[in-house]
Motif scaffolding. Sequence first.
Motif, PDB file in Angstrom:
ATOM      1  N   PHE A  40       0.839  -1.028   0.103  1.00  0.00           N
ATOM      2  CA  PHE A  40       0.033  -0.162  -0.021  1.00  0.00           C
ATOM      3  C   PHE A  40       0.775   1.247  -0.041  1.00  0.00           C
ATOM      4  O   PHE A  40       1.728   1.356   0.612  1.00  0.00           O
ATOM      5  CB  PHE A  40      -0.834  -0.073   1.111  1.00  0.00           C
ATOM      6  N   ALA A  62      -2.802   0.755  -4.062  1.00  0.00           N
ATOM      7  CA  ALA A  62      -2.202  -0.645  -4.004  1.00  0.00           C
ATOM      8  C   ALA A  62      -1.476  -1.037  -5.022  1.00  0.00           C
ATOM      9  O   ALA A  62      -2.013  -0.885  -6.105  1.00  0.00           O
ATOM     10  CB  ALA A  62      -3.295  -1.509  -3.547  1.00  0.00           C
ATOM     11  N   PRO A  72     -13.656 -12.423  -1.075  1.00  0.00           N
ATOM     12  CA  PRO A  72     -12.775 -12.613   0.022  1.00  0.00           C
ATOM     13  C   PRO A  72     -13.242 -13.800   0.805  1.00  0.00           C
ATOM     14  O   PRO A  72     -14.406 -14.175   0.803  1.00  0.00           O
ATOM     15  CB  PRO A  72     -12.968 -11.177   0.728  1.00  0.00           C
ATOM     16  N   ARG A  78     -12.014  -5.586   6.602  1.00  0.00           N
ATOM     17  CA  ARG A  78     -11.850  -4.686   5.696  1.00  0.00           C
ATOM     18  C   ARG A  78     -10.657  -3.653   6.040  1.00  0.00           C
ATOM     19  O   ARG A  78     -10.595  -3.205   7.008  1.00  0.00           O
ATOM     20  CB  ARG A  78     -13.143  -3.901   6.151  1.00  0.00           C
ATOM     21  N   VAL A  79     -10.171  -3.329   4.838  1.00  0.00           N
ATOM     22  CA  VAL A  79      -9.058  -2.364   4.973  1.00  0.00           C
ATOM     23  C   VAL A  79      -9.537  -0.895   4.593  1.00  0.00           C
ATOM     24  O   VAL A  79     -10.402  -0.777   3.505  1.00  0.00           O
ATOM     25  CB  VAL A  79      -7.944  -2.540   4.061  1.00  0.00           C
ATOM     26  N   ALA A 100       0.098  -6.931   2.153  1.00  0.00           N
ATOM     27  CA  ALA A 100      -0.651  -7.884   2.283  1.00  0.00           C
ATOM     28  C   ALA A 100      -0.343  -8.854   1.491  1.00  0.00           C
ATOM     29  O   ALA A 100       0.072  -8.539   0.152  1.00  0.00           O
ATOM     30  CB  ALA A 100      -2.084  -7.568   2.104  1.00  0.00           C
ATOM     31  N   VAL A 103      -5.269  -8.789  -1.420  1.00  0.00           N
ATOM     32  CA  VAL A 103      -6.298  -7.879  -1.363  1.00  0.00           C
ATOM     33  C   VAL A 103      -7.412  -8.093  -2.361  1.00  0.00           C
ATOM     34  O   VAL A 103      -6.964  -8.366  -3.660  1.00  0.00           O
ATOM     35  CB  VAL A 103      -5.938  -6.612  -1.282  1.00  0.00           C
ATOM     36  N   TRP A 104      -8.656  -8.184  -1.890  1.00  0.00           N
ATOM     37  CA  TRP A 104      -9.784  -8.163  -2.913  1.00  0.00           C
ATOM     38  C   TRP A 104     -10.479  -6.889  -2.795  1.00  0.00           C
ATOM     39  O   TRP A 104     -10.848  -6.274  -1.617  1.00  0.00           O
ATOM     40  CB  TRP A 104     -10.817  -9.176  -2.126  1.00  0.00           C
ATOM     41  N   ALA A 111     -12.233  -2.768   0.321  1.00  0.00           N
ATOM     42  CA  ALA A 111     -11.000  -3.862   0.256  1.00  0.00           C
ATOM     43  C   ALA A 111     -10.692  -4.699   1.467  1.00  0.00           C
ATOM     44  O   ALA A 111     -11.222  -4.143   2.265  1.00  0.00           O
ATOM     45  CB  ALA A 111      -9.803  -2.874  -0.061  1.00  0.00           C
ATOM     46  N   TRP A 112     -10.501  -5.730   1.183  1.00  0.00           N
ATOM     47  CA  TRP A 112     -10.481  -6.812   2.171  1.00  0.00           C
ATOM     48  C   TRP A 112      -9.311  -7.637   2.078  1.00  0.00           C
ATOM     49  O   TRP A 112      -8.675  -7.673   1.045  1.00  0.00           O
ATOM     50  CB  TRP A 112     -11.787  -7.733   1.884  1.00  0.00           C
ATOM     51  N   ILE A 113      -8.596  -8.040   3.254  1.00  0.00           N
ATOM     52  CA  ILE A 113      -7.513  -8.857   3.335  1.00  0.00           C
ATOM     53  C   ILE A 113      -7.631  -9.756   4.290  1.00  0.00           C
ATOM     54  O   ILE A 113      -8.647  -9.474   5.218  1.00  0.00           O
ATOM     55  CB  ILE A 113      -6.418  -8.015   3.827  1.00  0.00           C
ATOM     56  N   HIS A 117      -3.027 -12.110   6.497  1.00  0.00           N
ATOM     57  CA  HIS A 117      -1.997 -11.443   5.831  1.00  0.00           C
ATOM     58  C   HIS A 117      -1.748  -9.867   6.256  1.00  0.00           C
ATOM     59  O   HIS A 117      -0.910  -9.144   5.932  1.00  0.00           O
ATOM     60  CB  HIS A 117      -3.107 -10.943   4.472  1.00  0.00           C
TER      61      HIS A 117
END
Length: 119
Positions: A40, A62, A72, A78-79, A100, A103-104, A111-113, A117
């Motif tokens: 990021f 990202a 995800p 959630r990021v 990470a 990342v989705w 955005a999700w990790i 991660h």
Amino acid sequence: MSTSGSVDVYRNLTRKRWSVRIGGWVAAHVEAIVLVGVTFRVSEASRVRCVRTGVRDVHAWARGRPGTGTRPPPDAVRVRYRPSVEAGFRAPDGTLITAAAAVWFEADGTAWITVEHVP
């Protein structure tokens, strides 16, 4: 869009899509994308200027390689990026996220990790 190298992804607030930048040029606008090997990035000077002037610009993104998978996993968190609140990308508990494994980026703009991660 097919690429084996690194791409930059950021939310395009006007198009309500994720912009995919390759070599400094926007190559696509997509609803959702998965990146692997992600870092990021935030330009702090641009973030401060954006907050001060209220003029939006691309100062956070990202960088990673496009991956596979559409959703995800259930343990994903959630990021968030909130430039006027604090610098950097953050996990729900406020932990700064700089990298990470995956990342989705979802169609709804989230955005999700996965928890493992989080560095």
